[in-house]
Design an enzyme around this catalytic site. Structure first.
Site, PDB file in Angstrom:
ATOM      1  N   TYR A   1       0.806  -1.220   0.000  1.00 24.46           N
ATOM      2  CA  TYR A   1       0.000   0.000   0.000  1.00 24.46           C
ATOM      3  C   TYR A   1       0.841   1.272   0.000  1.00 24.46           C
ATOM      4  O   TYR A   1       0.399   2.318   0.480  1.00 24.46           O
ATOM      5  CB  TYR A   1      -0.976   0.002   1.182  1.00 24.46           C
ATOM      6  N   HIS A   2       2.041   1.205  -0.542  1.00 24.43           N
ATOM      7  CA  HIS A   2       2.919   2.377  -0.614  1.00 24.43           C
ATOM      8  C   HIS A   2       3.043   2.877  -2.053  1.00 24.43           C
ATOM      9  O   HIS A   2       4.107   3.315  -2.478  1.00 24.43           O
ATOM     10  CB  HIS A   2       4.302   2.034  -0.051  1.00 24.43           C
TER      11      HIS A   2
END
Length: 560
Positions: free
Chosen positions: A498-499
């Site tokens: 989720y980066h």
């Protein structure tokens, strides 16, 4: 759909979503300037209009409000509306509740076939992540970290499982041991956390405590549809306002203060929404915008939406013969190759929430007309017949960088819908090499003496990798071969940490002051400007960037 989820799958799913959490606080009603967008006037004027009250936007708004009037338009709700969600043990609930339009998490599926989510809440990703706080590498700007840390960050309590994880990392050669530090240093370290000693989350929304309540307004459930521009004669386009919609479907206009030439619109909507909103406003690849009927086209800007990157993640789940504490990410191994190793333990997820998540997945696949046969087959065969309890830990690796890059395109002209996003995971062979090195390091940690008390006798790291292969962790094809191939394993089992970042990159879409190239009075300040994801977790850098740029803009304002 009548779906049974095996105990093993529930545990793996927890490992999958270990980087998300919920948020709560006793600050409900604390901020007098938090208002629902339905209360907004038809027309309003502010010195700065910030689109997005997330990780960067909250820090930026609090800073600018010290010497200017500020409007923040946040498409989601407030993290202070659900006190029960502050419990660290409930961290997965917020992520899984993706079918509720008012939920803090919005599912999207990349064209690569990887499940992902977007934050839809004041505070952004800091409301949904695993809480790990660590500064970026030295090459990133270092300023204003202390301003963030004083309000949000704590030293974690290291207990049994995390201690064994430290011992395993050191034995596997991820040295030296650097103890507790916010700095990005090679070796093994304990980082900060935005969870306090009582297990309550603190988020970027808390940075609004720094704001001047007399000069800031935050509208919640405010969906921005378009940035407005003046294009008189042959002069450069200049942003002068935005159009946003409230929860009742009513449209409102917010404009910059007419008599103040220093006023600006600032996009802080994140790596998905910032390039998407630029395109919807007529700034982007002209041919692509024309196909979707965007009119008028303000500026042909072919690099908008390009350079999208997402760090691949691969978890290894380890059932434990003895109790483990509930812990999110507290420790990280930073080896001398581009992969980071993190871990957590003792987390659980209900069957009903798992059903909810995959029902949401299937609904989205049907809406997108995405071939869903593969996941349907996997969902029907989830009962693996294994008896594994929730007494377990998980160790993951994040491939740093990455070098592989993709792009974002419009799917339609609705700003609330997900655009089409392609990350091209492992397109660059160096990313794949780093994945193999990272998984090899995890195997060494699991097989170490220091970690031995948290795994069953006879179990080894290589064998535990197979647990992921049979589960619907993504929509990518599986390539089963007679010889186990770590490179193929990396490609088949790709997940996200989720980066994701890019789409409005520095030097390509914005300049070094984050001003959009070719347009006046418009900046982008968020992770969409990054060329790579900073540090082991980007939240520290993104909040710092909001504060740093807020201070810089105020200095420019005073010198104007």
């Amino acid at each position: 759909m009548d779906l049974y989820i095996s105990p093993l799958f529930r545990l793996i799913l927890v490992a999958t979503f270990i980087f998300h959490d919920s948020c709560s606080s006793d600050k409900a009603g604390y901020y007098s300037f938090l208002k629902d967008a339905t209360s907004a006037p038809t027309l309003s004027h502010f010195d700065y209009i910030i689109i997005g009250g997330g990780t960067a936007g909250s820090a930026l708004a609090a800073t600018l409000s010290q010497n200017a009037t500020v409007l923040v338009l946040e498409r989601g709700g407030s993290p202070y509306d659900n006190p029960a969600a502050t419990d660290i043990g409930n961290f997965a609930n917020t992520l899984i509740n993706i079918t509720d339009l008012n939920s803090w998490s919005q599912l999207f599926i990349s064209e690569d076939g990887v499940f992902n989510t977007r934050a839809r809440v004041l505070g952004g990703g800091t409301v949904l992540n695993a809480g790990f706080y660590s500064r970026a590498e030295d090459e990133f700007v270092e300023a204003a970290y202390e301003w963030v840390e004083k309000k949000l960050v704590f030293e974690p309590q290291i207990k049994g499982w995390q201690t064994a994880f430290i011992d395993g990392l050191l034995e596997a050669g991820v040295t030296p041991y650097n103890g507790f530090t916010y700095e990005h240093i090679y070796g093994t370290k304990v980082g900060g956390t935005i969870f306090d000693r009582d297990g309550h989350r603190h988020t970027a929304a808390d940075l609004l405590e720094y704001a001047n309540p007399n000069t800031i307004v935050v509208y919640l459930h405010a969906s921005v549809h378009k940035i407005l521009f003046t294009t008189k004669g042959n002069s450069r386009p200049k942003a002068y306002g935005v159009i946003f919609q409230d929860a009742n479907g009513v449209f409102h206009t917010a404009e910059l203060t007419v008599q103040d030439a220093r006023s600006e619109v600032i996009l802080s909507a994140g790596a998905i929404a910032s390039p998407q909103l630029l395109m919807l406003s007529g700034v982007g690849p002209a041919a692509h915008l024309a196909v979707h009927g965007v009119n008028p086209i303000i500026l042909d800007h072919p690099m908008v939406g390009q350079g999208m990157g997402d760090n691949p993640m691969h978890p290894v789940f380890i059932p434990s013969p003895k109790p483990v504490e509930v812990s999110l990410v507290q420790v990280v191994g930073i080896p001398n190759f581009a992969s980071y190793i993190e871990g957590g333990s003792g987390l659980s997820l209900s069957i009903s929430l798992t059903r909810t998540f995959f029902n949401g997945v299937l609904d989205l696949l049907n809406k997108l007309k995405f071939p869903s046969q593969s996941i349907s087959k996997l969902l029907k065969s989830l009962d693996l017949g294994l008896n594994v309890t929730t007494q377990a830990g998980v160790i993951i690796q994040k491939v740093s960088g990455p070098l592989s890059r993709g792009h974002l395109e419009l799917r339609n002209t609705n700003p609330d819908d997900n655009p089409s996003v392609t990350f091209n995971y492992y397109q660059d062979p160096e990313d794949l090499n780093n994945c193999v090195k990272g998984l090899s390091a995890i195997i060494n940690v699991i097989d170490s003496k220091g970690y031995s008390s948290y795994k069953y006798p006879g179990v080894n790291g290589r064998g535990l990798l197979n647990l992921i292969l049979a589960l619907p962790i993504n929509l990518r094809p599986r390539h089963i071969t007679s010889t186990f191939d770590l490179k193929q394993y990396c490609m088949d089992t790709t997940m996200t940490i989720y980066h994701y970042h890019g789409g409005c990159q520095v030097g390509k879409v914005v300049d070094n002051d984050y001003k959009v190239l070719g347009i006046d009075a418009l900046r982008v300040i968020d992770a969409s400007t990054f060329l790579k994801s900073p540090g082991t977790n980007p939240q520290a850098t993104i909040m710092m960037l909001g504060r740093y740029m807020g201070q810089k803009i105020l200095r420019e304002r005073e010198a104007f």
